[in-house]
Design a protein around this motif. Structure first.
Motif, short mmCIF file in Angstrom:
data_model
loop_
_atom_site.label_atom_id
_atom_site.label_comp_id
_atom_site.label_asym_id
_atom_site.label_seq_id
_atom_site.Cartn_x
_atom_site.Cartn_y
_atom_site.Cartn_z
N SER A 150 0.52 -0.99 0.04
CA SER A 150 0.05 0.05 -0.25
C SER A 150 0.74 1.06 -0.23
N THR A 151 0.33 2.60 -1.13
CA THR A 151 1.55 3.50 -1.01
C THR A 151 0.23 4.52 -0.07
N GLN A 152 -1.21 3.71 0.74
CA GLN A 152 -1.49 5.32 1.38
C GLN A 152 -1.02 4.45 2.92
N ILE A 153 -1.03 6.03 3.63
CA ILE A 153 -1.02 6.17 5.14
C ILE A 153 -2.33 5.64 5.57
N THR A 154 -1.20 4.34 6.62
CA THR A 154 -1.96 3.37 7.33
C THR A 154 -2.36 3.73 9.37
N SER A 155 -1.63 4.90 9.49
CA SER A 155 -0.84 5.00 10.63
C SER A 155 -3.20 5.48 11.33
N ARG A 156 -3.19 4.60 12.58
CA ARG A 156 -4.76 5.46 12.88
C ARG A 156 -4.66 6.65 13.47
N LYS A 157 -3.72 6.72 13.92
CA LYS A 157 -3.25 8.31 15.20
C LYS A 157 -3.31 9.53 13.56
N PHE A 158 -2.49 9.24 12.86
CA PHE A 158 -2.40 10.14 11.97
C PHE A 158 -4.09 10.48 11.41
N ILE A 159 -4.94 9.10 10.99
CA ILE A 159 -6.15 9.18 10.32
C ILE A 159 -7.18 9.87 11.26
N GLN A 160 -7.07 9.55 12.76
CA GLN A 160 -7.59 10.74 13.77
C GLN A 160 -7.23 11.97 13.43
N GLU A 161 -6.27 12.31 13.48
CA GLU A 161 -5.78 13.76 14.29
C GLU A 161 -6.45 14.38 12.80
N VAL A 162 -6.38 13.81 11.05
CA VAL A 162 -6.82 14.76 10.12
C VAL A 162 -8.32 14.41 10.33
N LYS A 163 -8.65 13.63 11.19
CA LYS A 163 -10.09 14.16 11.21
C LYS A 163 -11.11 14.40 12.43
N ARG A 164 -9.83 15.13 13.35
CA ARG A 164 -9.64 16.50 14.09
C ARG A 164 -9.95 17.83 13.78
N ILE A 165 -8.75 17.26 12.63
CA ILE A 165 -8.01 18.76 11.77
C ILE A 165 -9.75 19.45 11.04
N ALA A 166 -10.35 18.21 10.41
CA ALA A 166 -11.21 18.77 9.22
C ALA A 166 -12.73 18.75 10.20
N GLU A 167 -12.66 18.63 11.24
CA GLU A 167 -13.86 19.24 12.39
C GLU A 167 -13.67 20.03 13.02
N THR A 168 -12.42 20.83 13.61
CA THR A 168 -12.34 21.65 14.75
C THR A 168 -12.60 22.91 13.40
N TRP A 169 -11.83 22.34 11.72
CA TRP A 169 -11.43 24.08 11.38
C TRP A 169 -13.09 24.82 11.44
N ALA A 170 -12.35 26.01 11.66
CA ALA A 170 -13.86 27.07 11.14
C ALA A 170 -13.70 28.27 10.62
N LEU A 171 -14.27 29.21 10.00
CA LEU A 171 -13.85 30.65 9.90
C LEU A 171 -13.20 31.18 11.26
N GLY A 172 -12.29 32.36 11.00
CA GLY A 172 -11.83 32.84 12.02
C GLY A 172 -10.83 31.83 13.17
N VAL A 173 -11.14 30.39 12.77
CA VAL A 173 -10.43 29.76 14.35
C VAL A 173 -8.71 29.65 13.50
N THR A 174 -8.12 30.57 14.80
CA THR A 174 -6.64 30.74 14.22
C THR A 174 -5.62 29.71 14.36
N HIS A 175 -5.96 29.29 15.33
CA HIS A 175 -5.39 27.89 15.94
C HIS A 175 -6.09 26.51 16.45
N ILE A 176 -5.61 25.64 15.79
CA ILE A 176 -6.36 24.32 15.62
C ILE A 176 -4.92 23.30 16.13
#
Length: 176
Positions: A150-176
């Protein structure tokens, strides 16, 4: 009718050889994976066209507006890995917290920097993992050794962090 605010629809991590390392959709059940894979591939030419003109800034800003609803933003790491955020301008219903910040008609490149910095930090933490070898995720290494991996990243910790970033981001948020 309830007002809606922008949200991240897709996060794509693309390797230095233009191979997809990770693609996350938000929410996954409402998105067509093949459509977003195509969109991510379509932005690679934009990275290549802008690359000779970039000196030190990693932020490629708005890559393309797909339609009146979707916009793609890009970021290039020092190692040649590309981060792409696809923003859905009507992504989610507005909350009370959203009404406290000014809801703009459009996004500025600065609105995306916190998400890109958080993604870069997550990727650096992945690279610091002694069990993760980035060269194993290169299609050139897989072909040279005639192995099917697989050339895909399979790290569960990394995938969870990507999900957290997407769910946390909003207009005006300066730090995630």
């Amino acid at each position: 009718m309830t007002s809606r605010v922008p949200s991240i629809a897709c996060i794509g991590i693309i390797g230095k050889h233009n191979n997809p390392l990770h693609i996350s959709l938000f929410p996954p059940e409402e998105r067509a994976p093949l459509e977003y894979q195509f969109l991510l591939s379509s932005c690679l030419d934009i990275f290549e066209a802008r690359l000779p003109h970039k000196v030190a800034d990693q932020d490629f800003g708005l890559l393309q507006a797909v339609d009146e609803r979707l916009a793609m933003y890009g970021w290039l790491t020092n190692t040649g890995v590309k981060f792409v955020l696809v923003v859905d301008m009507e992504g989610r219903p507005a909350t009370a917290q959203d009404s406290k910040t000014s809801i703009a008609v459009g996004l500025r490149d600065a609105d995306m920097k916190s998400a890109f910095r958080a993604l870069q930090t997550a990727y650096i933490m992945l690279l610091r993992n002694p069990f993760y070898t980035p060269d194993e995720h290169s299609p050139l290494a897989a072909n040279a050794e005639h192995r099917v991996g697989s050339t895909q990243i399979t790290s569960r910790k990394f995938i969870q962090e990507v999900k957290r970033i997407a769910e946390t981001w909003a207009l005006g948020v300066t730090h995630i």
